[in-house]
Design a protein around this motif. Structure first.
Motif, PDB file in Angstrom:
ATOM      1  N   PHE A 109       0.827  -1.208   0.000  1.00  0.00           N
ATOM      2  CA  PHE A 109       0.000   0.000   0.000  1.00  0.00           C
ATOM      3  C   PHE A 109       0.865   1.262   0.000  1.00  0.00           C
ATOM      4  CE2 PHE A 109      -3.002  -3.216   1.434  1.00  0.00           C
ATOM      5  CZ  PHE A 109      -4.070  -2.946   0.593  1.00  0.00           C
ATOM      6  N   GLN A 110       2.035   1.199   0.626  1.00  0.00           N
ATOM      7  CA  GLN A 110       2.962   2.335   0.581  1.00  0.00           C
ATOM      8  C   GLN A 110       3.433   2.566  -0.857  1.00  0.00           C
ATOM      9  OE1 GLN A 110       5.748   0.785   3.470  1.00  0.00           O
ATOM     10  NE2 GLN A 110       5.142   2.334   4.977  1.00  0.00           N
ATOM     11  N   ILE A 111       3.712   1.491  -1.562  1.00  0.00           N
ATOM     12  CA  ILE A 111       4.120   1.600  -2.969  1.00  0.00           C
ATOM     13  C   ILE A 111       2.992   2.227  -3.783  1.00  0.00           C
ATOM     14  CG2 ILE A 111       4.696   0.300  -5.065  1.00  0.00           C
ATOM     15  CD1 ILE A 111       6.046  -1.783  -3.157  1.00  0.00           C
ATOM     16  N   LEU A 112       1.777   1.731  -3.592  1.00  0.00           N
ATOM     17  CA  LEU A 112       0.631   2.256  -4.336  1.00  0.00           C
ATOM     18  C   LEU A 112       0.403   3.737  -4.033  1.00  0.00           C
ATOM     19  CD1 LEU A 112      -1.833  -0.750  -4.024  1.00  0.00           C
ATOM     20  CD2 LEU A 112      -0.475  -0.088  -6.022  1.00  0.00           C
ATOM     21  N   ARG A 113       0.510   4.123  -2.761  1.00  0.00           N
ATOM     22  CA  ARG A 113       0.334   5.539  -2.416  1.00  0.00           C
ATOM     23  C   ARG A 113       1.440   6.399  -3.034  1.00  0.00           C
ATOM     24  NH1 ARG A 113      -1.098   3.432   2.456  1.00  0.00           N
ATOM     25  NH2 ARG A 113       0.880   3.986   3.428  1.00  0.00           N
ATOM     26  N   ALA A 114       2.660   5.879  -3.075  1.00  0.00           N
ATOM     27  CA  ALA A 114       3.768   6.633  -3.661  1.00  0.00           C
ATOM     28  C   ALA A 114       3.561   6.867  -5.157  1.00  0.00           C
ATOM     29  CB  ALA A 114       5.087   5.905  -3.413  1.00  0.00           C
ATOM     30  N   LEU A 115       2.855   5.957  -5.808  1.00  0.00           N
ATOM     31  CA  LEU A 115       2.581   6.090  -7.242  1.00  0.00           C
ATOM     32  C   LEU A 115       1.213   6.711  -7.530  1.00  0.00           C
ATOM     33  CD1 LEU A 115       3.923   2.613  -8.436  1.00  0.00           C
ATOM     34  CD2 LEU A 115       4.947   4.856  -8.913  1.00  0.00           C
ATOM     35  N   SER A 116       0.441   7.007  -6.504  1.00  0.00           N
ATOM     36  CA  SER A 116      -0.955   7.399  -6.697  1.00  0.00           C
ATOM     37  C   SER A 116      -1.159   8.760  -7.367  1.00  0.00           C
ATOM     38  CB  SER A 116      -1.730   7.347  -5.378  1.00  0.00           C
ATOM     39  OG  SER A 116      -1.221   8.327  -4.488  1.00  0.00           O
ATOM     40  N   ASP A 117      -0.078   9.511  -7.564  1.00  0.00           N
ATOM     41  CA  ASP A 117      -0.229  10.777  -8.297  1.00  0.00           C
ATOM     42  C   ASP A 117      -0.234  10.553  -9.806  1.00  0.00           C
ATOM     43  OD1 ASP A 117       2.420  10.175  -8.803  1.00  0.00           O
ATOM     44  OD2 ASP A 117       3.217  12.026  -7.944  1.00  0.00           O
ATOM     45  N   GLY A 118      -0.075   9.280 -10.229  1.00  0.00           N
ATOM     46  CA  GLY A 118      -0.114   8.946 -11.649  1.00  0.00           C
ATOM     47  C   GLY A 118       1.227   9.056 -12.352  1.00  0.00           C
ATOM     48  N   GLU A 174      -0.913  -8.476 -10.348  1.00  0.00           N
ATOM     49  CA  GLU A 174      -2.267  -8.249  -9.827  1.00  0.00           C
ATOM     50  C   GLU A 174      -2.991  -7.142 -10.590  1.00  0.00           C
ATOM     51  OE1 GLU A 174      -3.931 -10.035  -7.825  1.00  0.00           O
ATOM     52  OE2 GLU A 174      -2.420 -11.234  -6.794  1.00  0.00           O
ATOM     53  N   GLY A 175      -2.280  -6.470 -11.506  1.00  0.00           N
ATOM     54  CA  GLY A 175      -2.891  -5.397 -12.282  1.00  0.00           C
ATOM     55  C   GLY A 175      -2.978  -4.077 -11.545  1.00  0.00           C
ATOM     56  N   LEU A 176      -2.213  -3.932 -10.453  1.00  0.00           N
ATOM     57  CA  LEU A 176      -2.263  -2.718  -9.648  1.00  0.00           C
ATOM     58  C   LEU A 176      -1.283  -1.651 -10.145  1.00  0.00           C
ATOM     59  CD1 LEU A 176      -2.534  -4.394  -6.132  1.00  0.00           C
ATOM     60  CD2 LEU A 176      -4.374  -3.565  -7.610  1.00  0.00           C
ATOM     61  N   ILE A 177      -0.200  -2.098 -10.752  1.00  0.00           N
ATOM     62  CA  ILE A 177       0.760  -1.201 -11.388  1.00  0.00           C
ATOM     63  C   ILE A 177       1.142  -1.830 -12.716  1.00  0.00           C
ATOM     64  CG2 ILE A 177       1.683  -0.297  -9.208  1.00  0.00           C
ATOM     65  CD1 ILE A 177       4.158  -2.067  -9.612  1.00  0.00           C
ATOM     66  N   GLU A 178       1.793  -1.044 -13.563  1.00  0.00           N
ATOM     67  CA  GLU A 178       2.298  -1.606 -14.811  1.00  0.00           C
ATOM     68  C   GLU A 178       3.685  -1.074 -15.072  1.00  0.00           C
ATOM     69  OE1 GLU A 178      -0.281  -0.546 -18.039  1.00  0.00           O
ATOM     70  OE2 GLU A 178      -0.189   1.585 -17.582  1.00  0.00           O
ATOM     71  N   ARG A 179       4.463  -1.913 -15.706  1.00  0.00           N
ATOM     72  CA  ARG A 179       5.797  -1.504 -16.125  1.00  0.00           C
ATOM     73  C   ARG A 179       5.626  -0.757 -17.436  1.00  0.00           C
ATOM     74  NH1 ARG A 179      10.819  -5.378 -15.348  1.00  0.00           N
ATOM     75  NH2 ARG A 179      12.375  -3.736 -15.395  1.00  0.00           N
ATOM     76  N   VAL A 180       6.203   0.434 -17.507  1.00  0.00           N
ATOM     77  CA  VAL A 180       6.036   1.272 -18.691  1.00  0.00           C
ATOM     78  C   VAL A 180       7.392   1.611 -19.293  1.00  0.00           C
ATOM     79  CG1 VAL A 180       3.827   2.240 -17.979  1.00  0.00           C
ATOM     80  CG2 VAL A 180       5.924   3.357 -17.249  1.00  0.00           C
ATOM     81  N   TYR A 196       7.641   2.272 -13.405  1.00  0.00           N
ATOM     82  CA  TYR A 196       6.340   1.724 -13.033  1.00  0.00           C
ATOM     83  C   TYR A 196       5.333   2.858 -12.902  1.00  0.00           C
ATOM     84  CZ  TYR A 196       8.677  -2.663 -12.030  1.00  0.00           C
ATOM     85  OH  TYR A 196       9.398  -3.823 -12.138  1.00  0.00           O
ATOM     86  N   GLN A 197       4.072   2.542 -13.203  1.00  0.00           N
ATOM     87  CA  GLN A 197       2.991   3.497 -13.070  1.00  0.00           C
ATOM     88  C   GLN A 197       1.784   2.768 -12.486  1.00  0.00           C
ATOM     89  OE1 GLN A 197       1.622   5.289 -16.743  1.00  0.00           O
ATOM     90  NE2 GLN A 197       0.908   7.101 -15.671  1.00  0.00           N
ATOM     91  N   ILE A 198       1.055   3.444 -11.642  1.00  0.00           N
ATOM     92  CA  ILE A 198      -0.131   2.851 -11.038  1.00  0.00           C
ATOM     93  C   ILE A 198      -1.233   2.725 -12.093  1.00  0.00           C
ATOM     94  CG2 ILE A 198      -1.227   5.010 -10.286  1.00  0.00           C
ATOM     95  CD1 ILE A 198      -1.736   3.505  -7.560  1.00  0.00           C
ATOM     96  N   THR A 199      -2.105   1.762 -11.922  1.00  0.00           N
ATOM     97  CA  THR A 199      -3.261   1.569 -12.796  1.00  0.00           C
ATOM     98  C   THR A 199      -4.517   2.032 -12.054  1.00  0.00           C
ATOM     99  OG1 THR A 199      -3.706  -0.649 -11.955  1.00  0.00           O
ATOM    100  CG2 THR A 199      -2.181  -0.481 -13.838  1.00  0.00           C
ATOM    101  N   ALA A 225      -5.446   1.342  -3.299  1.00  0.00           N
ATOM    102  CA  ALA A 225      -4.857   2.266  -2.329  1.00  0.00           C
ATOM    103  C   ALA A 225      -5.943   2.987  -1.528  1.00  0.00           C
ATOM    104  CB  ALA A 225      -3.961   3.278  -3.046  1.00  0.00           C
ATOM    105  N   GLN A 226      -7.031   3.334  -2.186  1.00  0.00           N
ATOM    106  CA  GLN A 226      -8.122   4.042  -1.520  1.00  0.00           C
ATOM    107  C   GLN A 226      -8.887   3.154  -0.545  1.00  0.00           C
ATOM    108  OE1 GLN A 226     -10.345   5.463  -4.896  1.00  0.00           O
ATOM    109  NE2 GLN A 226      -9.057   7.272  -5.144  1.00  0.00           N
TER     110      GLN A 226
END
Length: 115
Positions: A9-18, A47-53, A62-65, A72-73
């Motif tokens: 969840f820390q990773i997801l929050r760190a990427l949550s700005d897109g 899991e489809g939560l982030i993607e390698r770009v 990496y970027q969040i999906t 994250a929410q």
């Protein structure tokens, strides 16, 4: 879906700005070992939560999906009821759009020329 709480969840929050980011930067942002993050990022991607770009397949960006934003929410729901967590993500994912960050520049007027 099996996530490591709180790290994933820390990773997801760190990427949550897109914005896109690398494992090295994420390790600094969330104060975790980079090697450990290198084991978690592929799991989050599976899991489809982030993607390698790109630009290159091996660039390590990496970027969040939208699914990752929804996850994250709903972190508190993950701990309480995983079935409801999955349902919430499935319902919210189609409502989330991620646009690449854009740079906007105001044009500067040229100084008057001497004639």
């Amino acid at each position: 879906m099996r996530l490591v709480d709180p790290t994933d969840f820390q990773i997801l929050r760190a990427l949550s700005d897109g914005r896109r980011d690398t494992a090295a930067n994420l390790a600094v942002i969330i104060d975790k070992d980079r090697n450990y993050l290198n084991t978690r990022l592929p799991v989050l991607a599976d899991e489809g939560l982030i993607e390698r770009v790109g630009p290159a397949e091996s660039s390590g960006l990496y970027q969040i999906t939208p699914r990752g934003v929804a996850a994250a929410q709903n972190q508190s729901l993950y701990a309480a009821d995983r079935d409801q967590f999955e349902t919430a993500i499935d319902e919210q994912e189609p409502l989330i759009t991620i646009t690449d960050p854009a740079v906007h520049q105001t044009s500067v007027s040229a100084p008057p020329s001497d004639q």
